[in-house]
Design a protein around this motif. Sequence first.
Motif, mmCIF file in Angstrom:
data_model
loop_
_atom_site.group_PDB
_atom_site.id
_atom_site.type_symbol
_atom_site.label_atom_id
_atom_site.label_comp_id
_atom_site.label_asym_id
_atom_site.label_seq_id
_atom_site.Cartn_x
_atom_site.Cartn_y
_atom_site.Cartn_z
ATOM 1 N N ASN A 95 0.752 -1.389 0.113
ATOM 2 C CA ASN A 95 0.027 -0.072 -0.068
ATOM 3 C C ASN A 95 0.750 1.209 0.142
ATOM 4 O O ASN A 95 0.465 2.255 -0.761
ATOM 5 C CB ASN A 95 -0.961 -0.014 1.128
ATOM 6 C CG ASN A 95 -2.120 0.851 1.013
ATOM 7 O OD1 ASN A 95 -2.508 1.056 -0.054
ATOM 8 N ND2 ASN A 95 -2.497 1.555 2.307
ATOM 9 N N GLU A 96 2.014 1.229 0.726
ATOM 10 C CA GLU A 96 2.858 2.294 0.767
ATOM 11 C C GLU A 96 3.514 2.680 -0.331
ATOM 12 O O GLU A 96 3.457 3.559 -0.886
ATOM 13 C CB GLU A 96 3.872 2.185 1.750
ATOM 14 C CG GLU A 96 3.438 2.403 3.244
ATOM 15 C CD GLU A 96 4.203 2.070 4.422
ATOM 16 O OE1 GLU A 96 5.732 1.734 4.095
ATOM 17 O OE2 GLU A 96 4.057 1.641 5.493
ATOM 18 N N ALA A 97 3.808 1.383 -1.147
ATOM 19 C CA ALA A 97 4.481 1.417 -2.445
ATOM 20 C C ALA A 97 3.524 2.291 -3.546
ATOM 21 O O ALA A 97 3.934 2.967 -4.306
ATOM 22 C CB ALA A 97 5.233 -0.045 -2.947
ATOM 23 N N LYS A 98 2.179 1.585 -3.434
ATOM 24 C CA LYS A 98 1.296 2.090 -4.358
ATOM 25 C C LYS A 98 1.187 3.586 -4.078
ATOM 26 O O LYS A 98 1.042 4.501 -5.203
ATOM 27 C CB LYS A 98 -0.120 1.193 -4.069
ATOM 28 C CG LYS A 98 -1.131 1.835 -5.011
ATOM 29 C CD LYS A 98 -2.431 1.241 -4.713
ATOM 30 C CE LYS A 98 -2.955 1.744 -3.360
ATOM 31 N NZ LYS A 98 -4.184 1.444 -2.930
ATOM 32 N N SER A 99 1.039 4.450 -2.706
ATOM 33 C CA SER A 99 1.101 5.644 -2.502
ATOM 34 C C SER A 99 2.084 6.166 -3.015
ATOM 35 O O SER A 99 1.913 7.482 -3.580
ATOM 36 C CB SER A 99 0.688 5.648 -1.095
ATOM 37 O OG SER A 99 -0.527 5.190 -0.669
ATOM 38 N N ARG A 100 3.239 5.823 -2.944
ATOM 39 C CA ARG A 100 4.382 6.573 -3.402
ATOM 40 C C ARG A 100 4.359 6.455 -5.205
ATOM 41 O O ARG A 100 4.659 7.565 -5.547
ATOM 42 C CB ARG A 100 5.803 5.727 -3.042
ATOM 43 C CG ARG A 100 5.896 6.007 -1.501
ATOM 44 C CD ARG A 100 7.478 5.612 -1.289
ATOM 45 N NE ARG A 100 7.709 4.200 -1.310
ATOM 46 C CZ ARG A 100 7.579 3.453 -0.784
ATOM 47 N NH1 ARG A 100 6.963 3.375 0.426
ATOM 48 N NH2 ARG A 100 7.885 2.025 -0.951
ATOM 49 N N PHE A 101 4.019 5.503 -5.475
ATOM 50 C CA PHE A 101 3.955 5.492 -7.061
ATOM 51 C C PHE A 101 2.983 6.404 -7.499
ATOM 52 O O PHE A 101 3.182 7.402 -8.369
ATOM 53 C CB PHE A 101 3.603 3.977 -7.532
ATOM 54 C CG PHE A 101 3.327 3.980 -8.960
ATOM 55 C CD1 PHE A 101 4.227 4.296 -10.187
ATOM 56 C CD2 PHE A 101 1.883 4.135 -9.445
ATOM 57 C CE1 PHE A 101 3.863 4.125 -11.221
ATOM 58 C CE2 PHE A 101 1.496 4.216 -10.685
ATOM 59 C CZ PHE A 101 2.561 4.233 -11.618
ATOM 60 N N LEU A 102 1.770 6.591 -6.816
ATOM 61 C CA LEU A 102 0.499 7.539 -7.199
ATOM 62 C C LEU A 102 1.238 8.802 -7.084
ATOM 63 O O LEU A 102 1.011 9.937 -7.868
ATOM 64 C CB LEU A 102 -0.670 7.302 -6.424
ATOM 65 C CG LEU A 102 -1.370 6.143 -6.969
ATOM 66 C CD1 LEU A 102 -2.577 5.888 -5.833
ATOM 67 C CD2 LEU A 102 -1.879 6.182 -8.146
ATOM 68 N N ALA A 103 1.723 9.297 -5.845
ATOM 69 C CA ALA A 103 2.447 10.307 -5.729
ATOM 70 C C ALA A 103 3.482 10.966 -6.604
ATOM 71 O O ALA A 103 3.312 12.062 -7.267
ATOM 72 C CB ALA A 103 2.929 10.428 -4.321
ATOM 73 N N THR A 104 4.247 10.154 -6.982
ATOM 74 C CA THR A 104 5.359 10.477 -8.120
ATOM 75 C C THR A 104 4.644 10.555 -9.548
ATOM 76 O O THR A 104 5.134 11.517 -10.121
ATOM 77 C CB THR A 104 6.597 9.182 -7.945
ATOM 78 O OG1 THR A 104 6.915 9.112 -6.690
ATOM 79 C CG2 THR A 104 7.459 9.358 -9.078
ATOM 80 N N MET A 105 3.977 9.639 -9.717
ATOM 81 C CA MET A 105 3.170 9.812 -11.035
ATOM 82 C C MET A 105 2.374 10.970 -11.218
ATOM 83 O O MET A 105 2.613 11.713 -12.209
ATOM 84 C CB MET A 105 2.380 8.449 -11.337
ATOM 85 C CG MET A 105 1.867 8.365 -12.670
ATOM 86 S SD MET A 105 -0.104 8.333 -12.903
ATOM 87 C CE MET A 105 -1.003 8.406 -11.409
#
Length: 192
Positions: A120-130
């Motif tokens: 979930n943290e990785a997904k959130s970081r990906f969404l923020a970066t993207m």
Amino acid sequence: FIADSKGRIIRTNKAFTKITGYTQTEAIGQNPRDFLKSGLHKKPFYDGMWQQIRLNGAWRGEIYNRRKNGEIFPENLSISAVYDEQGQSSHFIAHFTDITEQKKNEEKLLKARNQAERANEAKSRFLATMSHEIRTPLGAVLGILDMLKQTGLNQEQSNLVKTGEHSGKQLLEIINTILDFSRMKAGKLKIA
């Protein structure tokens, strides 16, 4: 099992043998600390246990003990004191349940939960970066469209710029929502 006032075992049942591997004959006369003790608990743990038994007549909790084959296992243990007519403890009754499988299941659940949290943290970081990476060039596109509006455009060109600007603003709104959502999931959303 049942122990006398000195803590020496005077009776066990089949469950005791099944869980520990010791027969009744092997256990009779022995103090559990001499052959069941795992070595994982320090003296203050046992002092606290016996203090509770002296004060309240009983103790319940989790403890690690050792089987005859040397395997250390977790158990839920309950020790109750039995008192004589003078109010002195004459016997102790111990009842325990092997919770090895329960502990294994708890470990699996904890591991799965940790993996889910990391994902979930990785997904959130990906969404923020993207979102950030898309937002930057989109801001430039909207800026150029705004500058383009200031030039001499014919009606068709002006309509195309307005459509591009409107679509760009909608896309920026979607990206901002995704960015806010990922910040919220990460616990970093600040409300002004």
